[in-house]
Design a protein around this motif. Structure first.
Motif, mmCIF file in Angstrom:
data_model
loop_
_atom_site.group_PDB
_atom_site.id
_atom_site.type_symbol
_atom_site.label_atom_id
_atom_site.label_comp_id
_atom_site.label_asym_id
_atom_site.label_seq_id
_atom_site.Cartn_x
_atom_site.Cartn_y
_atom_site.Cartn_z
ATOM 1 N N GLU A 59 99.695 -14.303 26.198
ATOM 2 C CA GLU A 59 99.351 -13.194 27.084
ATOM 3 C C GLU A 59 100.536 -12.234 27.187
ATOM 4 O OE1 GLU A 59 96.908 -13.463 30.642
ATOM 5 O OE2 GLU A 59 97.054 -15.649 30.462
ATOM 6 N N ILE A 60 100.229 -10.955 27.081
ATOM 7 C CA ILE A 60 101.238 -9.912 27.188
ATOM 8 C C ILE A 60 100.780 -8.929 28.256
ATOM 9 C CG2 ILE A 60 102.565 -8.144 25.992
ATOM 10 C CD1 ILE A 60 102.960 -10.827 24.687
ATOM 11 N N LEU A 61 101.633 -8.662 29.221
ATOM 12 C CA LEU A 61 101.288 -7.758 30.304
ATOM 13 C C LEU A 61 102.398 -6.726 30.480
ATOM 14 C CD1 LEU A 61 99.378 -7.094 32.716
ATOM 15 C CD2 LEU A 61 100.754 -8.676 34.091
ATOM 16 N N ALA A 62 102.008 -5.463 30.606
ATOM 17 C CA ALA A 62 102.970 -4.385 30.848
ATOM 18 C C ALA A 62 102.871 -3.941 32.290
ATOM 19 C CB ALA A 62 102.688 -3.206 29.925
ATOM 20 N N LEU A 63 104.018 -3.866 32.970
ATOM 21 C CA LEU A 63 104.053 -3.425 34.357
ATOM 22 C C LEU A 63 105.202 -2.438 34.560
ATOM 23 C CD1 LEU A 63 103.501 -6.834 36.207
ATOM 24 C CD2 LEU A 63 101.828 -4.986 35.929
ATOM 25 N N ALA A 64 104.919 -1.366 35.285
ATOM 26 C CA ALA A 64 105.966 -0.406 35.614
ATOM 27 C C ALA A 64 106.783 -0.915 36.795
ATOM 28 C CB ALA A 64 105.353 0.948 35.951
ATOM 29 N N CYS A 65 108.093 -0.793 36.702
ATOM 30 C CA CYS A 65 108.963 -1.209 37.803
ATOM 31 C C CYS A 65 110.271 -0.435 37.740
ATOM 32 C CB CYS A 65 109.243 -2.710 37.731
ATOM 33 S SG CYS A 65 110.357 -3.305 39.027
ATOM 34 N N ASP A 66 110.625 0.180 38.840
ATOM 35 C CA ASP A 66 111.906 0.856 38.980
ATOM 36 C C ASP A 66 112.815 -0.045 39.810
ATOM 37 O OD1 ASP A 66 114.069 2.456 39.456
ATOM 38 O OD2 ASP A 66 112.952 4.131 40.316
ATOM 39 N N GLN A 67 113.803 -0.654 39.172
ATOM 40 C CA GLN A 67 114.673 -1.599 39.860
ATOM 41 C C GLN A 67 115.561 -0.953 40.917
ATOM 42 O OE1 GLN A 67 115.204 -4.308 35.874
ATOM 43 N NE2 GLN A 67 116.917 -4.203 37.236
ATOM 44 N N ASP A 68 115.617 0.365 40.935
ATOM 45 C CA ASP A 68 116.367 1.048 41.977
ATOM 46 C C ASP A 68 115.667 0.950 43.329
ATOM 47 O OD1 ASP A 68 117.931 1.754 39.865
ATOM 48 O OD2 ASP A 68 117.782 3.903 40.145
ATOM 49 N N ASP A 69 114.399 0.571 43.313
ATOM 50 C CA ASP A 69 113.557 0.544 44.512
ATOM 51 C C ASP A 69 113.152 -0.890 44.812
ATOM 52 O OD1 ASP A 69 111.081 0.529 46.109
ATOM 53 O OD2 ASP A 69 111.137 2.708 45.882
ATOM 54 N N GLN A 71 111.057 -2.184 46.914
ATOM 55 C CA GLN A 71 109.628 -2.426 47.043
ATOM 56 C C GLN A 71 108.963 -2.524 45.669
ATOM 57 O OE1 GLN A 71 108.025 -3.115 50.034
ATOM 58 N NE2 GLN A 71 106.521 -3.838 48.541
ATOM 59 N N ASN A 72 109.429 -1.720 44.716
ATOM 60 C CA ASN A 72 108.937 -1.826 43.341
ATOM 61 C C ASN A 72 109.161 -3.226 42.783
ATOM 62 O OD1 ASN A 72 108.892 1.034 41.162
ATOM 63 N ND2 ASN A 72 108.291 0.989 43.299
ATOM 64 N N ARG A 127 116.576 -12.005 43.715
ATOM 65 C CA ARG A 127 116.092 -12.303 45.069
ATOM 66 C C ARG A 127 114.568 -12.427 45.093
ATOM 67 N NH1 ARG A 127 118.762 -8.179 48.664
ATOM 68 N NH2 ARG A 127 117.121 -6.824 47.870
ATOM 69 N N ALA A 128 113.879 -11.590 44.306
ATOM 70 C CA ALA A 128 112.418 -11.599 44.297
ATOM 71 C C ALA A 128 111.839 -12.760 43.501
ATOM 72 C CB ALA A 128 111.900 -10.276 43.735
ATOM 73 N N PHE A 129 112.523 -13.176 42.418
ATOM 74 C CA PHE A 129 111.924 -14.151 41.508
ATOM 75 C C PHE A 129 112.450 -15.573 41.658
ATOM 76 C CE2 PHE A 129 110.459 -10.338 39.349
ATOM 77 C CZ PHE A 129 109.175 -10.729 38.950
ATOM 78 N N ILE A 130 113.625 -15.760 42.248
ATOM 79 C CA ILE A 130 114.134 -17.126 42.408
ATOM 80 C C ILE A 130 113.128 -18.034 43.125
ATOM 81 C CG2 ILE A 130 115.855 -18.504 43.670
ATOM 82 C CD1 ILE A 130 117.961 -16.485 42.749
ATOM 83 N N PRO A 131 112.460 -17.587 44.193
ATOM 84 C CA PRO A 131 111.476 -18.472 44.832
ATOM 85 C C PRO A 131 110.362 -18.925 43.892
ATOM 86 C CG PRO A 131 112.035 -16.681 46.307
ATOM 87 C CD PRO A 131 112.660 -16.339 44.981
ATOM 88 N N GLN A 132 109.940 -18.068 42.953
ATOM 89 C CA GLN A 132 108.916 -18.470 41.993
ATOM 90 C C GLN A 132 109.448 -19.543 41.043
ATOM 91 O OE1 GLN A 132 107.053 -15.185 39.940
ATOM 92 N NE2 GLN A 132 106.753 -14.004 41.828
ATOM 93 N N LEU A 133 110.674 -19.377 40.589
ATOM 94 C CA LEU A 133 111.279 -20.372 39.707
ATOM 95 C C LEU A 133 111.470 -21.695 40.439
ATOM 96 C CD1 LEU A 133 111.755 -17.712 38.127
ATOM 97 C CD2 LEU A 133 114.002 -18.595 37.476
#
Length: 269
Positions: A59-69, A71-72, A127-133
């Motif tokens: 599975e390949i998924l493309a998502l837009a994300c601005d790491q400066d933000d 909430q993004n 900070r956002a992804f460590i809980p998922q891991l």
């Protein structure tokens, strides 16, 4: 070589080109499901379509994300969790050279813009992804630093400082979360062919009244003379190291930094 990561889920920022895309190709070939994230929705969608054609078994998924933000970044993490149940692998290839020039000419705004992208972007992602891991009980985080962290160039002081901070951040996190089955490492490239270095060379070529190829030759001779192999690196050469650090084979590698720099850093340490 089997990396034993088939069916894992990898989030790769800066994934539409360069090192990020080359890493996505290697991991997709290993059976990893890929989320490509980048600021520009069109370019990252185009990159994802190329990957889907080459690797239809994942599975390949493309998502837009601005790491400066922030909430993004939170939205990106939520979309990954909703679609895949969470990530196993996080690779932060997004970044920018930022403001450059004589130290005394750089303003607070110049510094903060570079810090917001190159250092805080990585902070927000972790900070956002460590809980998922943590929830998956297995994780690999690879942060992209730079030779500049070890061998700073005087015209790039904000970038130098941020990349040194990335290595320190990775080491800090490796001590905090290894008990949860998570490993954190860095890769430090030097002068690799990428949209960022191409833009630098195009700017240099315009100043010198030449083309990109001649600008690269001049830059190697005058600004990066310590690259022992005498050329720019290739994205796939860096991606190979990132892929290893994303795998099950690197189970005793934690808090380390791997220089993929063609011998650019003069010091042995």
């Amino acid at each position: 070589m089997k990396f034993n990561i088939e069916n894992k889920v990898a989030v790769i920022t800066g994934g539409d080109s360069g090192i990020g895309y080359a890493t996505a190709e290697l991991l997709a070939a290993e059976g990893v499901n890929i989320i490509l994230a980048d600021k520009e929705k069109d370019s990252v969608s185009e990159a994802a379509e190329k990957l889907k054609t080459a690797y239809p078994h994942v599975e390949i998924l493309a998502l837009a994300c601005d790491q400066d933000d922030n909430q993004n970044v939170l939205d990106l993490a939520e979309q990954v969790k909703s679609r895949f149940g969470g990530a196993h692998i996080l690779i932060n290839c997004a970044g920018a050279r930022g403001a450059a020039g004589d130290f005394l000419t750089l303003t607070d705004e110049d510094w903060m813009q570079t810090i917001n992208t190159d250092l805080m972007g990585a902070v927000r992602l972790c900070r956002a992804f460590i809980p998922q891991l943590q929830a998956n009980g297995w994780g690999r985080v690879v942060l992209i630093a730079s030779e500049n962290a070890y061998q700073p160039y005087e015209e790039e002081s904000p970038y130098n400082a941020c990349k040194a901070g990335i290595i320190n951040l990775s080491k800090c996190l490796s001590r905090s979360y290894s008990k949860d089955g998570l490993l954190f490492n860095c890769v430090s490239p030097a002068y690799v062919e990428s949209p960022m270095t191409n833009a630098m060379m195009d700017e240099l070529a315009e100043k010198r009244g030449t083309d990109r190829e001649e600008a690269v030759k001049w830059f190697l001779a005058n600004k990066r003379p310590h690259i022992a192999v005498g050329r720019r690196g290739k994205p796939e050469e860096v991606a190979a190291v990132i892929a290893f650090l994303s795998s099950d084979l690197c189970s005793y590698v934690n808090g380390s930094n791997y220089r993929v720099d063609g011998g650019a850093v003069e010091s042995a340490f």
